[in-house]
Structure formats: C-alpha cells, structure tokens
Design a protein around this motif. Structure first.
Motif, mmCIF file in Angstrom:
data_model
loop_
_atom_site.group_PDB
_atom_site.id
_atom_site.type_symbol
_atom_site.label_atom_id
_atom_site.label_comp_id
_atom_site.label_asym_id
_atom_site.label_seq_id
_atom_site.Cartn_x
_atom_site.Cartn_y
_atom_site.Cartn_z
ATOM 1 N N THR A 48 -5.788 4.062 8.941
ATOM 2 C CA THR A 48 -4.364 4.134 8.609
ATOM 3 C C THR A 48 -3.558 4.811 9.719
ATOM 4 O O THR A 48 -4.090 5.560 10.540
ATOM 5 C CB THR A 48 -4.116 4.906 7.296
ATOM 6 O OG1 THR A 48 -4.534 6.253 7.481
ATOM 7 C CG2 THR A 48 -4.845 4.288 6.137
ATOM 8 N N TYR A 49 -2.276 4.532 9.670
ATOM 9 C CA TYR A 49 -1.274 5.122 10.568
ATOM 10 C C TYR A 49 -0.515 6.096 9.684
ATOM 11 O O TYR A 49 0.057 5.675 8.662
ATOM 12 C CB TYR A 49 -0.350 3.978 11.012
ATOM 13 C CG TYR A 49 0.187 4.051 12.403
ATOM 14 C CD1 TYR A 49 -0.643 3.881 13.506
ATOM 15 C CD2 TYR A 49 1.539 4.237 12.619
ATOM 16 C CE1 TYR A 49 -0.126 3.892 14.792
ATOM 17 C CE2 TYR A 49 2.060 4.251 13.900
ATOM 18 C CZ TYR A 49 1.220 4.081 14.983
ATOM 19 O OH TYR A 49 1.744 4.089 16.251
ATOM 20 N N ALA A 144 0.483 -6.626 4.562
ATOM 21 C CA ALA A 144 0.350 -6.118 3.194
ATOM 22 C C ALA A 144 1.038 -7.054 2.202
ATOM 23 O O ALA A 144 2.070 -7.651 2.510
ATOM 24 C CB ALA A 144 0.991 -4.730 3.108
ATOM 25 N N PHE A 146 2.049 -7.282 -2.237
ATOM 26 C CA PHE A 146 2.291 -6.385 -3.376
ATOM 27 C C PHE A 146 2.262 -7.153 -4.695
ATOM 28 O O PHE A 146 3.293 -7.658 -5.137
ATOM 29 C CB PHE A 146 3.619 -5.639 -3.182
ATOM 30 C CG PHE A 146 3.555 -4.672 -2.030
ATOM 31 C CD1 PHE A 146 3.285 -3.330 -2.249
ATOM 32 C CD2 PHE A 146 3.679 -5.118 -0.727
ATOM 33 C CE1 PHE A 146 3.166 -2.444 -1.184
ATOM 34 C CE2 PHE A 146 3.563 -4.248 0.345
ATOM 35 C CZ PHE A 146 3.308 -2.906 0.121
ATOM 36 N N ALA A 153 11.775 -3.872 -2.989
ATOM 37 C CA ALA A 153 12.132 -5.301 -2.931
ATOM 38 C C ALA A 153 13.382 -5.583 -3.754
ATOM 39 O O ALA A 153 13.585 -4.982 -4.808
ATOM 40 C CB ALA A 153 10.973 -6.145 -3.447
ATOM 41 N N TYR A 162 9.469 -12.974 1.734
ATOM 42 C CA TYR A 162 9.278 -12.169 2.949
ATOM 43 C C TYR A 162 7.787 -12.110 3.325
ATOM 44 O O TYR A 162 7.454 -12.061 4.505
ATOM 45 C CB TYR A 162 9.866 -10.769 2.778
ATOM 46 C CG TYR A 162 11.379 -10.769 2.691
ATOM 47 C CD1 TYR A 162 12.139 -11.476 3.620
ATOM 48 C CD2 TYR A 162 12.046 -10.079 1.690
ATOM 49 C CE1 TYR A 162 13.531 -11.495 3.542
ATOM 50 C CE2 TYR A 162 13.438 -10.093 1.615
ATOM 51 C CZ TYR A 162 14.166 -10.804 2.541
ATOM 52 O OH TYR A 162 15.547 -10.823 2.469
HETATM 53 P P1 FAD Z 1 7.687 -5.094 4.852
HETATM 54 O O1 FAD Z 1 7.001 -6.405 4.909
HETATM 55 O O2 FAD Z 1 8.601 -4.744 5.961
HETATM 56 O O3 FAD Z 1 8.468 -5.029 3.460
HETATM 57 C C1 FAD Z 1 9.089 -3.825 3.030
HETATM 58 C C2 FAD Z 1 10.197 -4.160 2.021
HETATM 59 O O4 FAD Z 1 11.259 -4.864 2.665
HETATM 60 C C3 FAD Z 1 9.760 -5.061 0.864
HETATM 61 O O5 FAD Z 1 10.478 -4.645 -0.263
HETATM 62 C C4 FAD Z 1 10.227 -6.465 1.287
HETATM 63 O O6 FAD Z 1 10.506 -7.283 0.170
HETATM 64 C C5 FAD Z 1 11.477 -6.135 2.069
HETATM 65 N N1 FAD Z 1 11.747 -7.044 3.200
HETATM 66 C C6 FAD Z 1 10.865 -7.559 4.081
HETATM 67 N N2 FAD Z 1 11.488 -8.307 5.011
HETATM 68 C C7 FAD Z 1 12.823 -8.259 4.697
HETATM 69 C C8 FAD Z 1 13.998 -8.824 5.276
HETATM 70 N N3 FAD Z 1 13.950 -9.598 6.361
HETATM 71 N N4 FAD Z 1 15.203 -8.557 4.679
HETATM 72 C C9 FAD Z 1 15.277 -7.774 3.581
HETATM 73 N N5 FAD Z 1 14.187 -7.222 2.984
HETATM 74 C C10 FAD Z 1 12.984 -7.456 3.540
HETATM 75 N N6 FAD Z 1 1.773 2.847 5.131
HETATM 76 C C11 FAD Z 1 1.677 3.677 6.205
HETATM 77 O O7 FAD Z 1 2.618 4.431 6.522
HETATM 78 N N7 FAD Z 1 0.520 3.711 6.961
HETATM 79 C C12 FAD Z 1 -0.545 2.923 6.675
HETATM 80 O O8 FAD Z 1 -1.547 2.962 7.395
HETATM 81 C C13 FAD Z 1 -0.480 2.055 5.552
HETATM 82 N N8 FAD Z 1 -1.510 1.241 5.231
HETATM 83 C C14 FAD Z 1 -1.381 0.349 4.207
HETATM 84 C C15 FAD Z 1 -2.423 -0.532 3.933
HETATM 85 C C16 FAD Z 1 -2.305 -1.485 2.920
HETATM 86 C C17 FAD Z 1 -3.445 -2.439 2.654
HETATM 87 C C18 FAD Z 1 -1.104 -1.550 2.145
HETATM 88 C C19 FAD Z 1 -0.952 -2.561 1.054
HETATM 89 C C20 FAD Z 1 -0.063 -0.670 2.392
HETATM 90 C C21 FAD Z 1 -0.183 0.291 3.427
HETATM 91 N N9 FAD Z 1 0.844 1.175 3.733
HETATM 92 C C22 FAD Z 1 0.732 2.038 4.803
HETATM 93 C C23 FAD Z 1 2.063 1.211 2.911
HETATM 94 C C24 FAD Z 1 3.162 0.254 3.408
HETATM 95 O O9 FAD Z 1 3.441 0.478 4.774
HETATM 96 C C25 FAD Z 1 4.398 0.523 2.576
HETATM 97 O O10 FAD Z 1 4.172 0.153 1.248
HETATM 98 C C26 FAD Z 1 5.664 -0.111 3.101
HETATM 99 O O11 FAD Z 1 6.754 0.426 2.366
HETATM 100 C C27 FAD Z 1 5.725 -1.635 2.936
HETATM 101 O O12 FAD Z 1 5.062 -2.213 3.923
HETATM 102 P P2 FAD Z 1 5.149 -3.786 4.247
HETATM 103 O O13 FAD Z 1 4.263 -3.947 5.393
HETATM 104 O O14 FAD Z 1 4.965 -4.615 3.060
HETATM 105 O O15 FAD Z 1 6.691 -3.873 4.719
#
Ligand code: FAD
Length: 286
Positions: A48-49, A144, A146, A153, A162
C-alpha cells in the motif's frame, strides 16, 4: 511477471496485500510473515501507499526488496492524493528503472480526520494515473472497484461508468474494496459485465482481526456488516483472539461462496499478519 499474465493462468490467483511498517522491527516481522505466506503459494503481493501519499519512498523500496529477497512478484500501489503530477511521474519512472511492472492506480485515502482534496498540481482521479502509467511504461495496471459504491460517488451508475473509464484507459484487473456481504459483489460483477468490461474482477477479502477495528474499517469505506456477523462480533467485542476465530470462520465461508461463484482470484488484505490467511487457505483446501 505482469499481473495480466498471472490472471491469464488457469486456476485461482491468490494475492496478498501488505503495508509498509513504520519501524525496522516491524519490517523484520513483516519479512517473517511473508516467509509463512509464501508457503500458501500466492501469485503476487501488493504494497500500500500510505494515506495522503505518506509512504512514497517506503512503498517503492519495500516492493523492490520483496521482489529481490523473497522471490515473490510485488505490485506497487500509487495514489493521486498528496503528490503533484511531476512527483507521481517520477515514482512511475523509478518503478520502471527498478523493473517493477505492476501498479495499482488509486485515488487514495486522505490522512485520518481530513477531507479528500486533490493536490493543487496533481491528478484528480485514478483514471489519470492509469493513463500516465500506460503512457510512461509497459506497466500492468490494476484499479479499485467498489461493490457497495464508493462513498464519494455521485451515484452507483456514475461509479460504474468511471470504473469502466479506468479499464478503457488500460487497466487490466479490478480489485475490489473489502466487503462482508457477497450479494452486492455478485450484482457488481453482473453490472460491470453489462457495460462490456471483461477484465478479471477480484474480490478484496479482509479476515477480521478485531471487532472495533472492522467496525472502523467498514464505516470508512461504506461496507455493510451483515446482521448475523454483527451478532457474532458483539460476542467478541473485547477479545481479539476470539474475533480472529470468528474472522477465520466467516472468511472461509465467504471465500468458499466466492470461489463457487467463479471469481478469478482472492486478494487478501493481510494487515501484515499471516495466521488467519494460513487457516483460511487450509480450510478451503488451497
Ligand atoms: P477514483 O477512481 O478516482 O474514484 C474516486 C471517486 O471519484 C469515486 O467516487 C468515483 O465515482 C469518482 N470519480 C472517478 N472519476 C471521476 C470523474 N472523472 N468525475 C467525477 N467523479 C469521478 N488508498 C490509499 O491511500 N493507499 C492505498 O494503498 C490503497 N489501496 C487500496 C487497495 C484496494 C484494493 C482498494 C479497493 C482501495 C485502496 N485504497 C488505498 C483506497 C482508495 O484509494 C480510496 O477508496 C479512494 O477514495 C478511491 O480510490 P479509486 O482508485 O477508486 O479512485
């Protein structure tokens, strides 16, 4: 080896997530846990980061060390939050230089008690990191998903759209947030497939280690605790040993059902501990 190729192999692909320990002693302990976990024959692990991008150097160094010293493939988490575009690019460059081929591109969690906000010179969403990783190098990129909808969201439908965008940008695997009710996961898979997304969708499984801890985690990510599990947890509120046993039993049943459903793999959030994973894999005959 690239995770895209690991998931293309027949059979169930096991993966295990670690976090970078804060101390040298913690790192020593982690490496002895990895030795135990390696006996379960995982295809790869991930590191993880830290929240707010707080473990940048440590994460990359740990991925590097696991790959070198443990003969285990390791994927590096990378987040949007807490770093500028240039900083994210330089991490990707460093990964490429070190021969690290697998990245989990994420939005990232904010540090505890703070609101999510993008870095003023940073990317906004995980999809931007997917694009950047694909443009910069020959990475296999996971993202990731959800099943119970991301807490920020706008709607379930937009969250799925997305997610599709991340795959369209080049992600080859979806790893989900933890959940304890399989039904939303099954619906999630069905709806993602309806959007024409065909990459592997791998459930994230957190074996419970303590009742207050799992309540905290599920509250943060919006996962529900089914009533029957909640009832079991209320009996082990202050007894972590008993909570671990509840967690092993629950995860065994949960994973057995997921395997029956046909998942391509299981991604275990280990919290740097091997004991529950060993018991669950033994129960499942893996
Ligand atoms: P995104 O895909 O960017 O989505 C975030 C939100 O924005 C969602 O609500 C989505 O619907 C919305 N969204 C996406 N694109 C757009 C757009 N163009 N316009 C408007 N809304 C949009 N967190 C950490 O800090 N470190 C880690 O190492 C870490 N590891 C993880 C490992 C796993 C397997 C999982 C499932 C989660 C992990 N997380 C980690 C948590 C994750 O980073 C958070 O839950 C984060 O808030 C969402 O990440 P995402 O990559 O889905 O973000």
């Amino acid at each position: 080896m690239k995770i895209a190729d690991l998931y293309a192999r027949p059979g169930l692909t096991l993966s295990v997530e670690f976090f970078p320990p804060k101390t040298d002693k913690g790192e020593e302990n982690l490496f002895s846990e990895i030795t135990a976990i390696k006996r379960l024959n995982p295809a790869f692990c991930s590191v993880t980061y830290g929240a707010g991008g707080s473990t940048r150097e440590k994460t990359v160094d740990l991925v590097d060390r696991i790959r070198r010293d443990c003969d285990l493939e390791a994927m590096c988490h990378l987040t949007v939050i807490g770093q500028s575009k240039d900083e994210a690019r330089s991490v990707l460059k460093k990964l490429g230089q070190r021969g690290i081929e697998n990245v989990l591109a994420l939005g990232g969690d904010p540090p505890q008690g703070t609101e999510w906000k993008p870095h003023p010179d940073g990317f906004h969403y995980a999809v931007d990191l997917v694009r950047e990783a694909k443009a910069q190098g020959d990475f296999s990129v996971a993202v990731a998903g959800f099943p119970e909808v991301h807490p920020r969201a706008e709607s379930r439908a937009s969250d799925l759209q997305y997610l599709k965008k991340k795959v369209d940008a080049g992600a080859c695997v979806i790893i989900t947030q933890l959940f304890y009710d399989n039904d939303p996961f099954y619906r999630f898979v069905e709806d993602v497939r309806k959007l024409g997304v065909s990459v592997p969708i791998v459930p994230g499984v957190l074996p419970i280690l303590s009742a207050p801890q799992v309540r905290r985690f599920t509250a943060l990510c919006g996962a529900k605790l089914p009533a029957a599990l909640e009832k079991e947890l209320s009996k082990v509120e202050e007894d972590d040993g008993a909570a671990v046993r509840v967690g092993i039993e629950y995860a065994t049943r949960q994973c057995a059902a997921l395997i029956k459903f046909g998942v391509p793999g299981l991604h275990f959030f280990s919290l740097n501990k091997s004991c529950s994973l060993q018991a669950i894999c033994k129960n499942l005959g893996l």
